[in-house]
Write a protein that holds these residues in place. Structure first.
Motif, PDB file in Angstrom:
ATOM      1  N   GLY A 259       0.941  -1.251  -0.013  1.00 43.72           N
ATOM      2  CA  GLY A 259      -0.058   0.067   0.040  1.00 43.72           C
ATOM      3  C   GLY A 259       0.819   1.329  -0.058  1.00 43.72           C
ATOM      4  O   GLY A 259       0.315   2.462   0.336  1.00 43.72           O
ATOM      5  N   LYS A 260       2.046   1.152  -0.256  1.00 40.16           N
ATOM      6  CA  LYS A 260       2.921   2.426  -0.301  1.00 40.16           C
ATOM      7  C   LYS A 260       2.971   3.051  -1.471  1.00 40.16           C
ATOM      8  O   LYS A 260       3.047   4.423  -1.656  1.00 40.16           O
ATOM      9  CB  LYS A 260       4.536   1.938   0.069  1.00 40.16           C
ATOM     10  CG  LYS A 260       4.656   1.421   1.637  1.00 40.16           C
ATOM     11  CD  LYS A 260       5.924   0.908   1.371  1.00 40.16           C
ATOM     12  CE  LYS A 260       6.324   0.470   2.791  1.00 40.16           C
ATOM     13  NZ  LYS A 260       7.716  -0.489   2.840  1.00 40.16           N
ATOM     14  N   ILE A 261       2.721   2.199  -2.626  1.00 37.14           N
ATOM     15  CA  ILE A 261       2.485   3.039  -3.958  1.00 37.14           C
ATOM     16  C   ILE A 261       1.302   2.546  -4.643  1.00 37.14           C
ATOM     17  O   ILE A 261       0.949   1.368  -4.420  1.00 37.14           O
ATOM     18  CB  ILE A 261       3.896   2.649  -4.726  1.00 37.14           C
ATOM     19  CG1 ILE A 261       5.217   3.426  -4.396  1.00 37.14           C
ATOM     20  CG2 ILE A 261       3.645   2.539  -6.356  1.00 37.14           C
ATOM     21  CD1 ILE A 261       6.531   3.081  -5.312  1.00 37.14           C
ATOM     22  N   GLU A 262       0.765   3.389  -5.369  1.00 30.37           N
ATOM     23  CA  GLU A 262      -0.621   3.094  -5.827  1.00 30.37           C
ATOM     24  C   GLU A 262      -0.477   2.178  -7.133  1.00 30.37           C
ATOM     25  O   GLU A 262      -1.541   1.099  -7.192  1.00 30.37           O
ATOM     26  CB  GLU A 262      -1.372   4.259  -6.423  1.00 30.37           C
ATOM     27  CG  GLU A 262      -1.584   5.316  -5.168  1.00 30.37           C
ATOM     28  CD  GLU A 262      -2.227   4.806  -4.004  1.00 30.37           C
ATOM     29  OE1 GLU A 262      -3.112   4.310  -4.401  1.00 30.37           O
ATOM     30  OE2 GLU A 262      -2.003   5.107  -2.853  1.00 30.37           O
ATOM     31  N   ALA A 263       0.226   2.321  -8.109  1.00 27.94           N
ATOM     32  CA  ALA A 263      -0.185   1.560  -9.253  1.00 27.94           C
ATOM     33  C   ALA A 263       1.172   1.500 -10.235  1.00 27.94           C
ATOM     34  O   ALA A 263       1.894   2.715  -9.940  1.00 27.94           O
ATOM     35  CB  ALA A 263      -1.189   1.854 -10.071  1.00 27.94           C
ATOM     36  N   THR A 264       1.504   0.761 -10.840  1.00 22.79           N
ATOM     37  CA  THR A 264       2.520   0.724 -12.009  1.00 22.79           C
ATOM     38  C   THR A 264       2.082   0.191 -13.176  1.00 22.79           C
ATOM     39  O   THR A 264       1.032  -0.497 -13.289  1.00 22.79           O
ATOM     40  CB  THR A 264       3.837  -0.134 -11.659  1.00 22.79           C
ATOM     41  OG1 THR A 264       4.899   0.118 -12.352  1.00 22.79           O
ATOM     42  CG2 THR A 264       3.782  -1.550 -11.375  1.00 22.79           C
ATOM     43  N   GLY A 265       2.860   0.431 -14.364  1.00 27.79           N
ATOM     44  CA  GLY A 265       2.436   0.009 -15.628  1.00 27.79           C
ATOM     45  C   GLY A 265       3.481  -1.457 -15.662  1.00 27.79           C
ATOM     46  O   GLY A 265       4.780  -1.086 -15.767  1.00 27.79           O
ATOM     47  N   MET A 266       2.913  -2.675 -15.958  1.00 31.30           N
ATOM     48  CA  MET A 266       4.036  -3.782 -15.973  1.00 31.30           C
ATOM     49  C   MET A 266       4.274  -4.014 -17.303  1.00 31.30           C
ATOM     50  O   MET A 266       3.510  -4.252 -18.136  1.00 31.30           O
ATOM     51  CB  MET A 266       3.069  -4.970 -15.521  1.00 31.30           C
ATOM     52  CG  MET A 266       4.029  -6.371 -15.536  1.00 31.30           C
ATOM     53  SD  MET A 266       5.478  -6.317 -14.572  1.00 31.30           S
ATOM     54  CE  MET A 266       4.850  -6.397 -12.851  1.00 31.30           C
ATOM     55  N   GLN A 267       5.690  -3.782 -17.419  1.00 26.82           N
ATOM     56  CA  GLN A 267       6.312  -4.186 -18.749  1.00 26.82           C
ATOM     57  C   GLN A 267       6.780  -5.530 -18.624  1.00 26.82           C
ATOM     58  O   GLN A 267       6.662  -6.183 -17.792  1.00 26.82           O
ATOM     59  CB  GLN A 267       7.355  -3.269 -19.055  1.00 26.82           C
ATOM     60  CG  GLN A 267       7.125  -1.713 -19.213  1.00 26.82           C
ATOM     61  CD  GLN A 267       8.256  -0.992 -19.788  1.00 26.82           C
ATOM     62  OE1 GLN A 267       8.567  -0.952 -20.817  1.00 26.82           O
ATOM     63  NE2 GLN A 267       8.985  -0.299 -18.746  1.00 26.82           N
ATOM     64  N   PHE A 268       7.068  -6.151 -19.711  1.00 29.63           N
ATOM     65  CA  PHE A 268       7.427  -7.587 -19.889  1.00 29.63           C
ATOM     66  C   PHE A 268       8.860  -7.396 -20.500  1.00 29.63           C
ATOM     67  O   PHE A 268       9.036  -8.008 -21.666  1.00 29.63           O
ATOM     68  CB  PHE A 268       6.422  -8.207 -20.804  1.00 29.63           C
ATOM     69  CG  PHE A 268       5.081  -8.388 -19.797  1.00 29.63           C
ATOM     70  CD1 PHE A 268       5.183  -9.212 -18.673  1.00 29.63           C
ATOM     71  CD2 PHE A 268       3.852  -7.458 -20.275  1.00 29.63           C
ATOM     72  CE1 PHE A 268       3.838  -9.223 -18.148  1.00 29.63           C
ATOM     73  CE2 PHE A 268       2.925  -7.438 -19.438  1.00 29.63           C
ATOM     74  CZ  PHE A 268       2.806  -8.387 -18.427  1.00 29.63           C
ATOM     75  N   PRO A 269       9.941  -7.396 -19.836  1.00 30.50           N
ATOM     76  CA  PRO A 269      11.326  -7.267 -20.534  1.00 30.50           C
ATOM     77  C   PRO A 269      11.762  -8.499 -21.021  1.00 30.50           C
ATOM     78  O   PRO A 269      12.364  -8.575 -21.961  1.00 30.50           O
ATOM     79  CB  PRO A 269      11.977  -6.584 -19.324  1.00 30.50           C
ATOM     80  CG  PRO A 269      11.348  -6.778 -18.016  1.00 30.50           C
ATOM     81  CD  PRO A 269       9.846  -6.870 -18.384  1.00 30.50           C
TER      82      PRO A 269
END
Lengths: 316, 206
Positions: A259-269
């Motif tokens: 719950g420290k960061i709201e969201a991210t965009g998951m890339q697929f390296p």
């Protein structure tokens, strides 16, 4: 006696030269692929480089990773060495969309195919293929979630990545294509954090001093999101300022869970790196029909769905 | 005499060299040529909208058929009608349908279909994403110098949707039927509770 020694010497020399010749011959038979990465100072790019290397080795190639340290001239040095060393292909993560074109052109001229990974170059007839994250669409998703979390109103700041990298602008434009439709959402500051955690922390500290009423920060990558989060926490504003990132790095996936960061965009390296290595192998084996640009979808990771994800990809 | 010949030959060489290296052009003509070279997403989007879109919309499938196939035969649906750009589990589709429900000042219009399995919403206030660009399958990413230009097409198409289609709903009256052809983006293996439809063509029947 003397002639006997001479004959033995000649035979000895012949054996040694034969050995050296056979060694060099066997080295020539090993096909080599170079992996050139913009910087290994970010875990995301380490995963990209290591996965590309691993897949190339699985496909039977001797593989070396070159670190450009975010320095275009260092990148040019690597290309010069690679061209001189007989590599069969380059799996390439460029430092600069425009500046790196010359290096790819030099490799092409030398007959070495280049496959871009994650970052693109501003040319569509030099690299054989460019496998890239669909940053724009990913940030449209993030923008929609951002609006939802802020109920369409509040003050926010944006930390941009490297200004010479197209990913920086694709992310920013995708995000703004959504949030700019909400007049009550006001961007009070926008500055580059150069995709770097420490730099982002410094920039965020200055922003926090200059603006007392920040509700959220949108960061162009996860390293900057972690830097921004550290600055927010140090200022005693944890829980007041929402932090959004982009990448899907391990520490941010954990931070979302906590719950420290709201969201991210998951890339697929890993997908991008494996695809690049497999394309290179196909090219070396004679295939020539490749699509120039292959976007790889980005997925939104939030507290609600973080269980479906691990660092840099989906949970198995 | 020889000196004059030498000077004449030298002068001739200088004139030829200058003639071939310097030329004059009207400034407005020059600017017009430069602007032709500059990428203009607005121009491209408008050309597409005015000249190509209608032909492509003919391939839209009925929303009811889409809804049933999405659950019963997603492989067939994606192979026959799905459009995807790059490596993704999401596909874009062109769908056609109609609705009577209209809630003034809302951001979306519910679209109900008999025995429908999913809930559909026609987007009428905020149009985001690449659904319109990708479902029509007209623009090829390889024709663009960089992905920013490719994405700028989406931005312009989304603006056109609001200006030219959604604006038709301004004078909507109770009981009017809204017929539409729209774009849907979805991962058939992960169907959400609500499915957004981006309108590409709207007709109001009174």
């Amino acid at each position: 006696m003397k002639s006997k020694k001479l004959i033995l010497c000649i035979i000895g020399l012949l054996i040694i030269s034969q050995f050296i010749f056979s060694c060099s011959k066997s080295n020539n038979n090993v096909k080599k692929i170079a992996v050139v990465i913009s910087t290994l100072n970010n875990p995301w790019f380490v995963v990209l480089g290591e996965t590309a290397k691993k897949r190339a080795v699985e496909l039977g190639y001797e593989t070396v990773i070159f670190d450009s340290q975010n320095n275009p001239s260092k990148e040019t040095e690597h290309f010069d060495n690679i061209i001189a060393s007989g590599y069969k292909a380059i799996l390439f993560n460029p430092t600069d969309a425009k500046g790196s074109v010359a290096n790819v052109k030099a490799a092409k001229k030398a007959g070495i195919p280049v496959f871009c990974m994650d970052r693109e170059i501003d040319a569509n007839d030099v690299a054989v293929a460019q496998i890239l994250s669909d940053n724009y669409s990913g940030c449209v998703l993030l923008g929609q979630y951002f609006v939802k979390k802020l109920n369409g109103k509040g003050n926010y700041v944006e930390l941009l990545g490297l200004v010479g990298d197209n990913n920086t602008w694709n992310r920013s434009k995708g995000f703004h294509s959504v949030v700019d439709n909400y007049p009550d959402l006001k961007m009070v500051a926008q500055q580059t954090g150069e995709f770097d955690r420490n730099k982002a922390m410094e920039v965020m500290e200055s922003m926090l001093q200059a603006h007392q009423n920040i509700d959220a920060v949108f960061c162009g990558n996860d390293a900057m999101a972690m830097g921004a989060y550290q600055a927010v926490r140090a200022a005693g504003k944890e829980g007041e300022i929402m932090v959004f990132g982009f990448d899907g790095a391990a520490d941010v996936v954990d931070a979302i869970r906590e719950g420290k960061i709201e969201a991210t965009g998951m890339q697929f390296p890993k997908t991008m790196a494996k695809t690049a290595a497999e394309y290179a192998d196909k090219y070396i084996n004679g295939e020539r029909n490749f699509q120039q640009k292959i976007p790889v979808a980005v997925e939104l990771v939030t507290k609600e769905n973080v269980g479906n994800y691990v660092a840099f990809g989906k949970a198995e | 005499m020889k000196k004059y010949i030498k000077i004449s030959v030298f002068a001739l060489i200088v004139i030829v060299a200058l003639y071939n290296s310097v030329y004059f052009e009207k400034l407005d003509e020059r600017k017009a040529k430069e602007s032709m070279k500059t990428f203009d997403p607005k121009d491209k989007a408008h050309y597409f909208w005015d000249n190509e879109l209608d032909k492509l919309l003919a391939s839209a499938i009925d929303l009811k058929l889409f809804d049933s196939q999405l659950v019963d035969n997603p492989e067939n649906l994606t192979s026959q009608h799905g459009k995807a750009v790059g490596i993704t589990s999401s596909y874009c589709f062109l769908v056609s349908g109609q609705t009577k429900q209209f809630l003034p000042d809302s951001e979306e219009i519910p679209v109900e279909i008999t025995d429908g399995r999913s809930e559909y919403k026609l987007q009428i206030k905020y149009i985001f994403s690449n659904a319109a660009r990708d479902a029509t399958d007209y623009f090829n990413i390889d024709d663009f110098e960089n992905t920013m230009d490719f994405n700028a097409i989406s931005t312009e198409l989304n603006k056109l949707i609001l200006q030219r289609e959604v604006s038709k709903l301004d004078s909507l009256a109770d009981g009017d039927v809204i017929k539409f052809i729209g774009a849907v983006e979805i991962d058939p293996k992960n169907i959400p509770d609500q499915i957004a439809i981006v309108p590409l063509k709207i007709e109001v029947a009174r």
